[in-house]
Design an enzyme around this catalytic site. Structure first.
Site, short mmCIF file in Angstrom:
data_model
loop_
_atom_site.label_atom_id
_atom_site.label_comp_id
_atom_site.label_asym_id
_atom_site.label_seq_id
_atom_site.Cartn_x
_atom_site.Cartn_y
_atom_site.Cartn_z
N ARG A 171 44.59 10.24 18.05
CA ARG A 171 44.99 11.64 18.23
C ARG A 171 44.82 12.48 16.96
NH1 ARG A 171 44.24 9.44 22.15
NH2 ARG A 171 45.56 9.20 23.99
N SER A 195 50.70 14.12 28.58
CA SER A 195 51.58 13.16 27.93
C SER A 195 52.30 13.82 26.76
CB SER A 195 50.76 11.96 27.43
OG SER A 195 51.59 11.00 26.83
N GLU A 204 53.14 14.55 21.04
CA GLU A 204 51.71 14.78 21.13
C GLU A 204 51.43 16.24 21.45
OE1 GLU A 204 48.09 13.11 23.94
OE2 GLU A 204 49.58 11.70 23.19
#
Length: 313
Positions: free
Chosen positions: A186, A236, A306
């Site tokens: 990420r 998410s 996230e």
């Protein structure tokens, strides 16, 4: 409009005229509600909401923002994002359908930043190219996927990226090769440096169209079965903690279905915060903080978000 003592209405109108001069008035919006442009369906007004069609227009916007000392934010399709109820005191530059061209040459797919991952995956299928199947159901644009090195079901953008065209905050445009992107979980050099993704080249492999389509359908079924695709969310919510799964930690902490106002931990997948109706950004933030607190108290694990936050919270 831009709030605060540092901008008068006359100055706001002058700045708006600058944007209209380079984009056309049809692509310049004042006080645009961000809940209309995020998958969470949450967010107050952005001072300016701009929809450029080219790299040159993006350069002009960046130059105006630099001259006027106005912050700006790059928006794709609005997934993976929570915008404050107060909105955003600055310029939102939407790189979406206006900059979404795709073309294929052999095993290479050339796509602009606004192209959706689903559209690129469909192009790959049509051309009999494999490697993009994992991204077919990710609700995001190519630009955002590059920044975050998006991934799912064992695949990541780093597996298929060849090179990326970016712009820095001075308006300079240059290419980054795969080895220069520093792609990790990420993250990427693009995220670290806050570069603007303009386009990318993906390198895939030749495959069997029937097998590619079969895998895409299998992954689509798995998403439909396990994820709350029928409710607004940002995707998410938490990163995967090393050695754990965020959703399982949240479930084991007894937080399935836990709510704050209109925000709720999904009963279908505990790794998702959903908007069950009328949720505010404050609801979502308080819910996230409570989940982080309880998971840490019970398991000693720090959950990192996230989802990106935009505006004042």
């Amino acid at each position: 409009m831009i709030k605060g003592d540092y901008k008068t209405e006359m100055e706001n109108n002058r700045i708006e005229n600058k944007f209209c001069a380079c984009l056309g008035s049809d692509n310049v919006y004042r006080d645009e509600l961000m809940k209309k442009h995020t998958t969470f369906r949450i967010g107050g007004p952005a001072d300016y909401y701009l929809c450029p069609h080219s790299a040159k227009e993006i350069q002009q916007i960046v130059e105006i923002c630099r001259e006027e000392r106005i912050p700006y934010f790059i928006l794709g399709n609005g997934s993976n994002l929570l915008v404050s109820d107060k909105g955003y005191r600055g310029v939102v530059i939407q790189l979406w359908k206006n900059v979404s061209d795709i073309r294929t040459e052999g095993r290479l797919i050339y796509a602009k930043a606004g192209a959706s991952l689903a559209k690129i995956a469909a192009e790959a299928l049509e051309e009999g190219l494999t490697g993009m199947e994992f991204a077919a159901g990710i609700p995001g644009s190519l630009g955002g996927a590059v920044v975050m090195n998006a991934g799912a079901y064992g695949g990541e953008m780093k597996d298929i990226l060849k090179e990326v065209l970016v712009m820095d905050h001075q308006g300079k445009i240059f290419q980054l090769q795969k080895e220069e992107l520093k792609l990790g979980y990420r993250t990427s050099i693009v995220k670290e440096k806050n570069y603007i993704v303009l386009a990318a080249v993906l390198e895939l492999k030749e495959g069997d169209k029937a097998e590619i389509q079969k895998l895409m359908e299998e992954l689509r079924e798995r998403r439909t079965e396990k994820q709350p695709l029928d409710m607004p969310s940002a995707g998410s919510t938490f990163k995967r903690p090393e050695g754990y799964f965020a959703g399982k930690l949240i479930m084991d902490a007894g937080l399935r279905g836990f709510s704050v106002g209109g925000a709720q931990i999904s009963e279908k997948h505990c790794g998702f915060v959903v908007n069950k109706g009328g949720a505010t950004a404050r609801d979502v933030l308080e819910l996230i903080q409570e989940v982080q607190k309880r998971v840490h108290e019970k398991f000693g694990v720090e959950l990192e978000t996230e989802v990106k936050f935009l505006g004042e919270f």
